[in-house]
Motif scaffolding. Structure first.
Motif, PDB file in Angstrom:
ATOM      1  N   GLY A  49      47.559  39.040  32.181  1.00  0.00           N
ATOM      2  CA  GLY A  49      46.059  38.879  32.815  1.00  0.00           C
ATOM      3  C   GLY A  49      46.231  39.235  34.120  1.00  0.00           C
ATOM      4  O   GLY A  49      47.332  39.653  34.776  1.00  0.00           O
ATOM      5  N   GLY A  50      45.259  38.881  35.195  1.00  0.00           N
ATOM      6  CA  GLY A  50      45.122  38.970  36.395  1.00  0.00           C
ATOM      7  C   GLY A  50      44.964  40.418  36.707  1.00  0.00           C
ATOM      8  O   GLY A  50      44.881  41.387  35.763  1.00  0.00           O
ATOM      9  N   VAL A  51      45.044  40.804  38.019  1.00  0.00           N
ATOM     10  CA  VAL A  51      44.813  42.229  38.670  1.00  0.00           C
ATOM     11  C   VAL A  51      45.618  42.244  39.996  1.00  0.00           C
ATOM     12  O   VAL A  51      45.440  41.640  40.813  1.00  0.00           O
ATOM     13  N   LEU A  52      46.397  43.298  40.066  1.00  0.00           N
ATOM     14  CA  LEU A  52      47.411  43.712  40.856  1.00  0.00           C
ATOM     15  C   LEU A  52      46.679  44.818  41.765  1.00  0.00           C
ATOM     16  O   LEU A  52      45.878  45.558  41.297  1.00  0.00           O
ATOM     17  N   LYS A  53      46.780  44.408  43.235  1.00  0.00           N
ATOM     18  CA  LYS A  53      46.380  45.519  44.256  1.00  0.00           C
ATOM     19  C   LYS A  53      47.629  46.224  44.656  1.00  0.00           C
ATOM     20  O   LYS A  53      48.679  45.589  45.201  1.00  0.00           O
ATOM     21  N   VAL A  54      47.698  47.654  44.819  1.00  0.00           N
ATOM     22  CA  VAL A  54      48.708  48.402  45.335  1.00  0.00           C
ATOM     23  C   VAL A  54      48.074  49.067  46.416  1.00  0.00           C
ATOM     24  O   VAL A  54      46.851  49.743  46.376  1.00  0.00           O
ATOM     25  N   LEU A  96      44.850  50.994  44.941  1.00  0.00           N
ATOM     26  CA  LEU A  96      44.838  51.006  43.550  1.00  0.00           C
ATOM     27  C   LEU A  96      44.711  49.322  42.950  1.00  0.00           C
ATOM     28  O   LEU A  96      45.342  48.659  43.654  1.00  0.00           O
ATOM     29  N   PHE A  97      43.917  49.250  41.855  1.00  0.00           N
ATOM     30  CA  PHE A  97      43.999  47.994  41.213  1.00  0.00           C
ATOM     31  C   PHE A  97      44.580  47.991  39.713  1.00  0.00           C
ATOM     32  O   PHE A  97      44.160  49.146  39.050  1.00  0.00           O
ATOM     33  N   VAL A  98      45.369  47.252  39.141  1.00  0.00           N
ATOM     34  CA  VAL A  98      45.833  47.337  37.961  1.00  0.00           C
ATOM     35  C   VAL A  98      45.960  46.201  37.216  1.00  0.00           C
ATOM     36  O   VAL A  98      46.150  45.002  37.691  1.00  0.00           O
ATOM     37  N   SER A  99      45.133  46.102  35.806  1.00  0.00           N
ATOM     38  CA  SER A  99      45.326  45.277  35.020  1.00  0.00           C
ATOM     39  C   SER A  99      46.353  44.863  33.990  1.00  0.00           C
ATOM     40  O   SER A  99      47.236  45.729  34.209  1.00  0.00           O
ATOM     41  N   SER A 148      43.126  38.120  29.032  1.00  0.00           N
ATOM     42  CA  SER A 148      43.847  39.280  29.071  1.00  0.00           C
ATOM     43  C   SER A 148      42.945  40.388  29.816  1.00  0.00           C
ATOM     44  O   SER A 148      41.801  40.594  29.439  1.00  0.00           O
ATOM     45  N   THR A 149      43.574  41.149  30.819  1.00  0.00           N
ATOM     46  CA  THR A 149      42.431  42.158  31.487  1.00  0.00           C
ATOM     47  C   THR A 149      42.663  43.365  30.893  1.00  0.00           C
ATOM     48  O   THR A 149      43.822  43.788  30.848  1.00  0.00           O
ATOM     49  N   LYS A 164      44.364  36.181  40.442  1.00  0.00           N
ATOM     50  CA  LYS A 164      45.747  35.654  39.850  1.00  0.00           C
ATOM     51  C   LYS A 164      45.264  35.562  38.287  1.00  0.00           C
ATOM     52  O   LYS A 164      44.072  35.286  37.919  1.00  0.00           O
ATOM     53  N   PRO A 165      46.244  35.452  37.484  1.00  0.00           N
ATOM     54  CA  PRO A 165      46.073  35.459  36.033  1.00  0.00           C
ATOM     55  C   PRO A 165      45.469  34.080  35.733  1.00  0.00           C
ATOM     56  O   PRO A 165      45.801  32.888  36.350  1.00  0.00           O
TER      57      PRO A 165
END
Length: 323
Positions: free
Chosen positions: A68-73, A60-63, A93-94, A85-86
């Motif tokens: 900002g930035g994108v998390l990876k789960v 999963l990817f989350v904005s 802002s993502t 990274k933000p």
């Protein structure tokens, strides 16, 4: 040519209306997902998630609008790391995210969301769409949306690999062909002026979009790569701040800022809206394996000032079984 001053006034009114809509949504946030649903608490550095997507492996990817930035789960929902990274690569802002398995990239919408109350981690102006290699994180594509006032919201891909983007600050759907370096206007229609948001292709090959402020659902006929008639669908119940929209079986999944995750079935010019679950201010939805994942963005809380001594809201991904 459209009158620039008139366009600026319309854009300003739209910014103000969206801010008010988000504030209204915060007044009646629904209860959290039912006990037993798998959930992931997002770190405090990724507040107000806007979109969630999954790659072919279920990652999963989350904005984040605020940070900002994108998390990876991880596919098991247990591992959280920073994919983007933000502020990296000029992102701000993502918003919308979409995994593109054919090209092995993640599409990311980056915007100056200051009019919505989110300054973001950089001062980059305008609305941008960027593609990052899923395996390495390297940026592959970076294209700015045309126009002085634009906001890249969400994505859809067709069978040829062309990317379609909703422009929330204009009644436009833009298209980026695989070899193109600039967007083209796929469709522009004043009936789409109430905050374009979610977008997805249906099993019939047509494009479907919703409007966040208008609570509307539209079908755009697509024939041989060209946009045709724009039709507003009659929904079985009123929609309240419709947001993320994704293909699902013979229809769609959609979340609304007022709380609902629903399944949509379209027949002719009507759409049946079947409630599946209630969440806290959901903004995005995706399917990974046998789970439907929802990002709880709670965007209405962005307009509420923090109270001294009171803990701020927490943000989660939550999931339910595919039905």
């Amino acid at each position: 040519m459209r009158n620039p001053s008139r366009l600026a006034r319309r854009s300003s009114r739209l910014h103000h209306a969206m801010w008010l809509s988000l504030a209204v949504a915060s007044l009646s946030l629904p209860a959290l997902a039912a006990d037993g649903a798998t959930s992931v608490r997002l770190p405090d550095t990724s507040r107000f998630p806007e979109s969630v997507t999954a790659d072919a492996n279920g990652t999963l990817f989350v904005s984040s609008i605020a940070d900002g930035g994108v998390l990876k789960v991880g596919a098991d929902g247990a591992v959280v790391s920073q994919f983007l990274k933000p502020g990296d690569h000029g992102t701000r802002s993502t918003f919308g995210l979409l995994a593109d398995p054919k090209r092995g990239v993640l599409w990311v919408a980056s915007n100056d969301a200051t009019p919505l109350g989110a300054k973001g981690p950089t001062s980059t102006e305008g609305a941008w769409v960027k593609a990052f290699d899923v395996a390495t994180g390297a940026m592959k594509t970076s294209v700015r949306l045309p126009g002085a006032k634009a906001l890249a919201n969400d994505f859809a891909l067709d069978g040829d690999g062309s990317l379609y983007v909703t422009n929330t600050f204009a009644p436009q759907i833009l298209r980026l062909k695989p070899t193109a370096t600039e967007f083209e206007v796929f469709v522009e229609d004043s009936v789409l002026s109430k905050g374009l948001d979610g977008i997805a292709f249906g099993a019939d090959g047509n494009l479907y979009v919703n409007t966040f402020m208008g609570g509307e659902l539209f079908r755009i006929e697509v024939k041989q790569g060209m946009a045709g008639k724009v039709t507003q669908l009659e929904t079985s119940r009123p929609l309240k701040f419709p947001d993320g929209l994704r293909p699902f079986k013979d229809g769609f999944l959609m979340v609304e800022g007022s709380g609902a995750l629903s399944r949509i079935t379209v027949s002719h010019n009507s759409a049946k809206i079947e409630l599946l679950q209630q969440f806290a201010g959901p903004t995005g939805v995706t399917v990974a394996g046998d789970r439907i994942w929802v990002s709880e963005g709670q965007l209405g809380l962005m307009s509420k000032p923090a109270e001294a001594g009171r803990e701020g809201p927490s943000f989660h991904l939550r999931s339910v079984d595919v039905r």
